[in-house]
Scaffold this active site. Structure first.
Site, PDB file in Angstrom:
ATOM      1  N   SER A 108      -0.486  -4.083   3.622  1.00  0.00           N
ATOM      2  CA  SER A 108      -1.666  -4.352   4.459  1.00  0.00           C
ATOM      3  C   SER A 108      -1.639  -5.829   4.833  1.00  0.00           C
ATOM      4  O   SER A 108      -1.830  -6.686   3.967  1.00  0.00           O
ATOM      5  CB  SER A 108      -2.956  -4.055   3.695  1.00  0.00           C
ATOM      6  OG  SER A 108      -2.947  -2.761   3.175  1.00  0.00           O
ATOM      7  N   LYS A 183      -6.322  -0.147   9.362  1.00  0.00           N
ATOM      8  CA  LYS A 183      -6.407  -0.418   7.920  1.00  0.00           C
ATOM      9  C   LYS A 183      -7.487  -1.469   7.631  1.00  0.00           C
ATOM     10  O   LYS A 183      -8.215  -1.377   6.638  1.00  0.00           O
ATOM     11  CB  LYS A 183      -5.047  -0.897   7.409  1.00  0.00           C
ATOM     12  CG  LYS A 183      -5.030  -1.371   5.961  1.00  0.00           C
ATOM     13  CD  LYS A 183      -5.339  -0.268   4.955  1.00  0.00           C
ATOM     14  CE  LYS A 183      -5.387  -0.833   3.527  1.00  0.00           C
ATOM     15  NZ  LYS A 183      -5.738   0.162   2.521  1.00  0.00           N
ATOM     16  N   LYS A 251      -8.164 -10.635   0.362  1.00  0.00           N
ATOM     17  CA  LYS A 251      -7.214 -10.825   1.482  1.00  0.00           C
ATOM     18  C   LYS A 251      -7.609  -9.916   2.654  1.00  0.00           C
ATOM     19  O   LYS A 251      -7.667 -10.347   3.810  1.00  0.00           O
ATOM     20  CB  LYS A 251      -5.810 -10.499   0.967  1.00  0.00           C
ATOM     21  CG  LYS A 251      -4.693 -10.473   1.971  1.00  0.00           C
ATOM     22  CD  LYS A 251      -4.159  -9.084   2.292  1.00  0.00           C
ATOM     23  CE  LYS A 251      -3.853  -8.172   1.165  1.00  0.00           C
ATOM     24  NZ  LYS A 251      -3.376  -6.838   1.536  1.00  0.00           N
TER      25      LYS A 251
HETATM   26  P1  NAD Z   1       1.375  -5.246  -6.334  1.00  0.00           P
HETATM   27  O1  NAD Z   1       1.037  -6.669  -6.499  1.00  0.00           O
HETATM   28  O2  NAD Z   1       1.148  -4.295  -7.478  1.00  0.00           O
HETATM   29  O3  NAD Z   1       2.927  -5.088  -5.893  1.00  0.00           O
HETATM   30  C1  NAD Z   1       3.546  -5.922  -4.970  1.00  0.00           C
HETATM   31  C2  NAD Z   1       5.037  -5.908  -5.240  1.00  0.00           C
HETATM   32  O4  NAD Z   1       5.663  -6.725  -4.249  1.00  0.00           O
HETATM   33  C3  NAD Z   1       5.429  -6.502  -6.599  1.00  0.00           C
HETATM   34  O5  NAD Z   1       6.171  -5.549  -7.340  1.00  0.00           O
HETATM   35  C4  NAD Z   1       6.295  -7.708  -6.253  1.00  0.00           C
HETATM   36  O6  NAD Z   1       7.434  -7.867  -7.076  1.00  0.00           O
HETATM   37  C5  NAD Z   1       6.758  -7.366  -4.850  1.00  0.00           C
HETATM   38  N1  NAD Z   1       7.132  -8.579  -4.127  1.00  0.00           N
HETATM   39  C6  NAD Z   1       6.357  -9.638  -3.789  1.00  0.00           C
HETATM   40  N2  NAD Z   1       7.101 -10.594  -3.183  1.00  0.00           N
HETATM   41  C7  NAD Z   1       8.374 -10.117  -3.146  1.00  0.00           C
HETATM   42  C8  NAD Z   1       9.614 -10.639  -2.667  1.00  0.00           C
HETATM   43  N3  NAD Z   1       9.680 -11.843  -2.115  1.00  0.00           N
HETATM   44  N4  NAD Z   1      10.712  -9.869  -2.812  1.00  0.00           N
HETATM   45  C9  NAD Z   1      10.655  -8.648  -3.377  1.00  0.00           C
HETATM   46  N5  NAD Z   1       9.518  -8.110  -3.865  1.00  0.00           N
HETATM   47  C10 NAD Z   1       8.396  -8.836  -3.738  1.00  0.00           C
HETATM   48  O7  NAD Z   1       0.577  -4.761  -5.031  1.00  0.00           O
HETATM   49  P2  NAD Z   1       0.118  -3.263  -4.644  1.00  0.00           P
HETATM   50  O8  NAD Z   1      -1.205  -2.981  -5.272  1.00  0.00           O
HETATM   51  O9  NAD Z   1       1.253  -2.340  -4.842  1.00  0.00           O
HETATM   52  O10 NAD Z   1      -0.165  -3.481  -3.079  1.00  0.00           O
HETATM   53  C11 NAD Z   1       0.895  -3.591  -2.124  1.00  0.00           C
HETATM   54  C12 NAD Z   1       0.284  -3.550  -0.730  1.00  0.00           C
HETATM   55  O11 NAD Z   1      -0.394  -2.298  -0.554  1.00  0.00           O
HETATM   56  C13 NAD Z   1      -0.764  -4.644  -0.469  1.00  0.00           C
HETATM   57  O12 NAD Z   1      -0.673  -5.076   0.855  1.00  0.00           O
HETATM   58  C14 NAD Z   1      -2.079  -3.920  -0.710  1.00  0.00           C
HETATM   59  O13 NAD Z   1      -3.149  -4.519  -0.002  1.00  0.00           O
HETATM   60  C15 NAD Z   1      -1.746  -2.522  -0.207  1.00  0.00           C
HETATM   61  N6  NAD Z   1      -2.524  -1.425  -0.791  1.00  0.00           N
HETATM   62  C16 NAD Z   1      -2.757  -1.379  -2.139  1.00  0.00           C
HETATM   63  C17 NAD Z   1      -3.512  -0.316  -2.661  1.00  0.00           C
HETATM   64  C18 NAD Z   1      -3.826  -0.224  -4.147  1.00  0.00           C
HETATM   65  O14 NAD Z   1      -4.702   0.591  -4.507  1.00  0.00           O
HETATM   66  N7  NAD Z   1      -3.167  -0.979  -5.009  1.00  0.00           N
HETATM   67  C19 NAD Z   1      -4.011   0.691  -1.817  1.00  0.00           C
HETATM   68  C20 NAD Z   1      -3.698   0.624  -0.453  1.00  0.00           C
HETATM   69  C21 NAD Z   1      -2.967  -0.438   0.051  1.00  0.00           C
END
Ligand code: NAD
Length: 306
Positions: A108, A183, A251
């Site tokens: 997102s 979104k 964010k």
């Molecule tokens: P998270 O923090 O659990 O996971 C993010 C992942 O990205 C981590 O494993 C990290 O290692 C990886 N990452 C970051 N920088 C990196 C890089 N330079 N190289 C490789 N990997 C890298 O986050 P999440 O909760 O999984 O959310 C991910 C996205 O999905 C966000 O944009 C969030 O807003 C969206 N989202 C999350 C949810 C939720 O319920 N958690 C629901 C819908 C949407």
């Protein structure tokens, strides 16, 4: 013979590189593996790479190694700066993916970042879809996400079987960036809904009403919502283990308030809830699930009912 017939009757699945194996990316990539895709992943935490390998995927040592030769690259990282970090530069996706590859960014992020990425990728012969999701960790695990997509119809059609392995409601919303705009609206609705539920919980408890009974009957009427269904136990048990972190919702409230200002849309209630999310974060609760908005209402109301 019958094996040959069986395998040749299966449609060929594209090879997938998956970057970002966090709360969402891990279960989503595992659902692709279950659906028969070859998935090579890269993320920053070794335990998440081990988890991918245990699920039948391949752990790569870098983005370049993961995306090399992949037909489809999926990204699921926290926010715009991380998408830019993994997409651009000599070690990034655009430099290392093969021309003709399809890059599906499911993070997102701001609509403008998606538009800029699609433009930069086009110069490298790489096609892009923005495809953020809604449904939370549970929706990711159960493969019932809503997927809101921006980009070209032909690329959407090509990606649809892959999306079908991840979600239930999958809609092409318009050109590049449209998925992110939808979104942003989603995050506005969810935050306001959580805040309203949190206020109702505190009101009900202070009034001495049985919370379980109240939330059950509320959820059967017009006040019912997926938020209430999914977050009821978090509210009841004060269980704020993420789920979806306040940091990420902060964010997203920044994205929606900024995008709304750009198009001249007023979001008076959204602006207040954005402040409440920011305040919770400033008080040190950024790592908690967004249902922790309840803590803020409790503090404003003089504390939790004993
Ligand atoms: P998270 O923090 O659990 O996971 C993010 C992942 O990205 C981590 O494993 C990290 O290692 C990886 N990452 C970051 N920088 C990196 C890089 N330079 N190289 C490789 N990997 C890298 O986050 P999440 O909760 O999984 O959310 C991910 C996205 O999905 C966000 O944009 C969030 O807003 C969206 N989202 C999350 C949810 C939720 O319920 N958690 C629901 C819908 C949407």
């Amino acid at each position: 013979m019958s094996n040959n017939l069986t395998s040749s009757s299966q449609p060929a699945r594209p090879s997938v590189a998956w970057i970002g194996l966090g709360i969402m990316g891990s279960p989503m990539s595992e659902n692709l593996i279950k659906a028969g895709y070859d998935v090579t992943g890269f993320t920053l935490e070794q335990d998440k790479l081990d988890r991918l390998a245990a699920a039948g995927g391949t752990a790569a040592k870098s983005i370049a190694e993961a995306v090399k030769g992949a037909d489809v690259v999926v990204t699921m990282v926290p926010a715009s700066p991380q998408v830019e970090a993994i997409a651009y530069g000599p070690d990034g996706i655009l430099e290392n993916a093969k021309p003709g590859a399809l890059l599906i960014d499911m993070s997102s992020i701001t609509p403008q970042t998606s538009v800029d990425l699609a433009k930069a990728a086009k110069d490298k012969g790489i096609r892009v879809l923005d495809a953020p999701v809604s449904g939370g960790e549970a929706g990711a695990i159960e493969a019932v996400l809503s997927i809101m997509v921006g980009g070209e119809q032909a690329d959407f059609d090509e990606a649809k079987p892959l999306f079908d392995a991840l979600g239930k409601t999958i809609v092409l919303c318009g050109p590049h960036g449209s998925g992110q705009t939808v979104k942003a609206a989603n995050q506005l609705i969810v935050a306001v809904n959580i805040q309203a539920c949190a206020e109702a919980v505190v009101f009900l408890e202070k009034s001495g009403v049985n919370l379980d009974a109240a939330l059950d009957v509320l959820n059967g009427g017009l006040a019912g919502s997926t938020v209430l269904t999914r977050k009821k136990d978090n509210f009841k048990n004060r269980d704020f283990k993420p789920g979806f972190r306040i940091d990420l919702h902060h964010k997203d409230m920044g994205i929606v308030t900024d995008a709304a200002r750009n198009v001249g849309a007023a979001l008076p209630v959204g602006a207040v809830v954005a402040q409440l999310v920011a305040s919770l974060r400033a008080q040190g609760d950024g790592g908690l699930d967004h249902s922790a908005l309840l803590r803020s209402v409790e503090r404003l109301s003089g504390g939790q009912v004993a």
